[in-house]
Enzyme design. Sequence first.
Site, short mmCIF file in Angstrom:
data_model
loop_
_atom_site.label_atom_id
_atom_site.label_comp_id
_atom_site.label_asym_id
_atom_site.label_seq_id
_atom_site.Cartn_x
_atom_site.Cartn_y
_atom_site.Cartn_z
N GLU A 93 2.35 -0.76 -13.46
CA GLU A 93 2.98 -1.88 -14.18
C GLU A 93 3.58 -2.90 -13.22
O GLU A 93 3.97 -3.99 -13.64
CB GLU A 93 4.06 -1.36 -15.14
CG GLU A 93 3.47 -0.59 -16.30
CD GLU A 93 4.48 -0.24 -17.39
OE1 GLU A 93 5.69 -0.32 -17.12
OE2 GLU A 93 4.04 0.11 -18.49
N ASP A 121 1.97 -4.65 -11.22
CA ASP A 121 1.07 -5.80 -11.35
C ASP A 121 0.72 -5.92 -12.82
O ASP A 121 -0.38 -5.56 -13.24
CB ASP A 121 -0.17 -5.57 -10.49
CG ASP A 121 0.18 -5.36 -9.03
OD1 ASP A 121 0.28 -6.34 -8.30
OD2 ASP A 121 0.40 -4.19 -8.62
N LEU A 177 0.08 3.00 1.77
CA LEU A 177 0.56 3.61 0.52
C LEU A 177 2.07 3.88 0.55
O LEU A 177 2.64 4.16 1.59
CB LEU A 177 -0.20 4.91 0.28
CG LEU A 177 -1.72 4.75 0.25
CD1 LEU A 177 -2.39 6.12 0.12
CD2 LEU A 177 -2.16 3.85 -0.90
N HIS A 178 2.67 3.78 -0.61
CA HIS A 178 4.10 4.03 -0.77
C HIS A 178 4.33 4.80 -2.06
O HIS A 178 3.38 5.15 -2.78
CB HIS A 178 4.87 2.70 -0.76
CG HIS A 178 4.33 1.68 -1.72
ND1 HIS A 178 4.38 1.85 -3.08
CD2 HIS A 178 3.69 0.48 -1.52
CE1 HIS A 178 3.83 0.81 -3.68
NE2 HIS A 178 3.39 -0.04 -2.75
N SER A 215 6.22 -2.51 -2.56
CA SER A 215 4.96 -3.22 -2.34
C SER A 215 4.56 -3.03 -0.89
O SER A 215 5.42 -3.00 0.00
CB SER A 215 5.15 -4.71 -2.63
OG SER A 215 4.07 -5.45 -2.08
N ARG A 259 3.33 -5.17 0.87
CA ARG A 259 3.68 -6.40 1.59
C ARG A 259 5.15 -6.44 2.02
O ARG A 259 5.52 -7.28 2.83
CB ARG A 259 3.38 -7.63 0.72
CG ARG A 259 1.89 -7.92 0.55
CD ARG A 259 1.69 -9.22 -0.22
NE ARG A 259 0.30 -9.57 -0.36
CZ ARG A 259 -0.51 -9.16 -1.34
NH1 ARG A 259 -0.03 -8.34 -2.27
NH2 ARG A 259 -1.78 -9.55 -1.39
N HIS A 288 2.38 3.99 -5.22
CA HIS A 288 1.03 4.57 -5.30
C HIS A 288 1.11 6.08 -5.60
O HIS A 288 0.34 6.60 -6.40
CB HIS A 288 0.30 4.39 -3.97
CG HIS A 288 0.11 2.97 -3.55
ND1 HIS A 288 0.77 2.41 -2.50
CD2 HIS A 288 -0.70 1.98 -4.04
CE1 HIS A 288 0.39 1.15 -2.34
NE2 HIS A 288 -0.49 0.86 -3.26
N GLN A 292 -10.56 -10.73 -3.65
CA GLN A 292 -9.37 -11.05 -4.45
C GLN A 292 -8.29 -11.77 -3.64
O GLN A 292 -7.21 -12.03 -4.15
CB GLN A 292 -8.80 -9.79 -5.12
CG GLN A 292 -8.10 -8.83 -4.20
CD GLN A 292 -7.72 -7.55 -4.93
OE1 GLN A 292 -8.59 -6.76 -5.31
NE2 GLN A 292 -6.43 -7.33 -5.14
N GLY A 326 -4.38 0.55 0.14
CA GLY A 326 -3.82 1.25 1.28
C GLY A 326 -2.40 0.84 1.62
O GLY A 326 -1.74 0.13 0.86
P1 AMP Z 1 -2.36 -2.18 -4.31
O1 AMP Z 1 -2.58 -1.18 -3.22
O2 AMP Z 1 -1.20 -3.09 -4.07
O3 AMP Z 1 -3.61 -2.89 -4.73
O4 AMP Z 1 -1.91 -1.36 -5.60
C1 AMP Z 1 -2.69 -0.29 -6.07
C2 AMP Z 1 -2.10 0.18 -7.38
O5 AMP Z 1 -0.75 0.58 -7.17
C3 AMP Z 1 -2.05 -0.91 -8.46
O6 AMP Z 1 -2.38 -0.32 -9.70
C4 AMP Z 1 -0.62 -1.35 -8.42
O7 AMP Z 1 -0.16 -1.87 -9.64
C5 AMP Z 1 0.09 -0.05 -8.09
N1 AMP Z 1 1.41 -0.29 -7.51
C6 AMP Z 1 1.72 -1.05 -6.42
N2 AMP Z 1 3.06 -1.08 -6.24
C7 AMP Z 1 3.61 -0.34 -7.23
C8 AMP Z 1 4.95 0.00 -7.62
N3 AMP Z 1 5.99 -0.43 -6.92
N4 AMP Z 1 5.13 0.78 -8.70
C9 AMP Z 1 4.06 1.21 -9.43
N5 AMP Z 1 2.78 0.93 -9.13
C10 AMP Z 1 2.55 0.16 -8.05
#
Ligand code: AMP
Length: 278
Positions: free
Chosen positions: A148, A150, A33-34, A185, A187, A37, A61, A31
């Site tokens: 990518e 992560d 989201l940006h 991110s 964060r 995502h 995690q 969540g």
């Molecule tokens: P998260 O919500 O941070 O757990 O991320 C969910 C998915 O979004 C994961 O597969 C992340 O690798 C991907 N993700 C997060 N930030 C980015 C980004 N800046 N560019 C591409 N994918 C991302």
Amino acid sequence: MIELRSIQDIRRAIRSAHRKGQQVGFVPTMGYLHQGHFSLIELAKEQAEFVVVSIFVNPLQFNNPDDLENYPMDLSRDERHLKELGVDLLFLPDREVIYGENFQSKVTAGPLAERHCGASRPGHFDGVVTVVSALFNIIQPDIAVFGEKDFQQLRIIEQLVEDLHFPVKILRGPLIREADGLALSSRNVRLNGQERVRARSISTALQEIAARVVSGPLPSQEIVDFINNKIREAGLTPDYVAVVDERTLLPTEIGRRGDRVLVAAFAGQVRLIDNQQL
Ligand code: AMP
């Protein structure tokens, strides 16, 4: 867009999509989201007729309770974006839906999880592969997209799917950045003004070193020292910097084109990660 919280309802919706001959594409998220995502969702839409997004902040995690506590959340904004993007189904499980009252079995990530983020965050990748396995079993997607951003996580999930024969095709989504290079991110919202400025140094250092390797390989130690110095000078605290083989994630002696540089650093309390293919 339908929003479902129970496993029974999800299974019914997925069965119905499959009966219509639709491929199911899945993008798991935590969540807030940006654009990062959204790019994964667009990729899923290109490859599958029925797209499922999950939002679940997976307690398993988080090795740091403060990080879990402070993880940003804005469900109504996320829902608005997902509707606009044309997502078919949003899965919003409560913690108890994923981890039942008598939950006890976990999946263990292998050697790919030993170094880098795995060393800094004990148990983190076991939590990731456990929740991804559970989500794959619930949703049974044909395709799932991971970013990518992560990179270590992406490799670990590719390995998980290969090792445990999950019938799902993993797609890689490119890392999406802010205009000044900072990797997007959830964060990032926790960075104050000064930290936000300092955070740029990570991507700048990665770009500079990638540009240098275009004209020839460099000793990995030189690359690591260069990046550590750049981000320290900017006022960040490096967690690790590593030049690794793309597949094994093992450190290389010489940084060559095609290797990947992985970085984690703290801007105040906020841990940032980034990576760059040389
Ligand atoms: P998260 O919500 O941070 O757990 O991320 C969910 C998915 O979004 C994961 O597969 C992340 O690798 C991907 N993700 C997060 N930030 C980015 C980004 N800046 N560019 C591409 N994918 C991302």
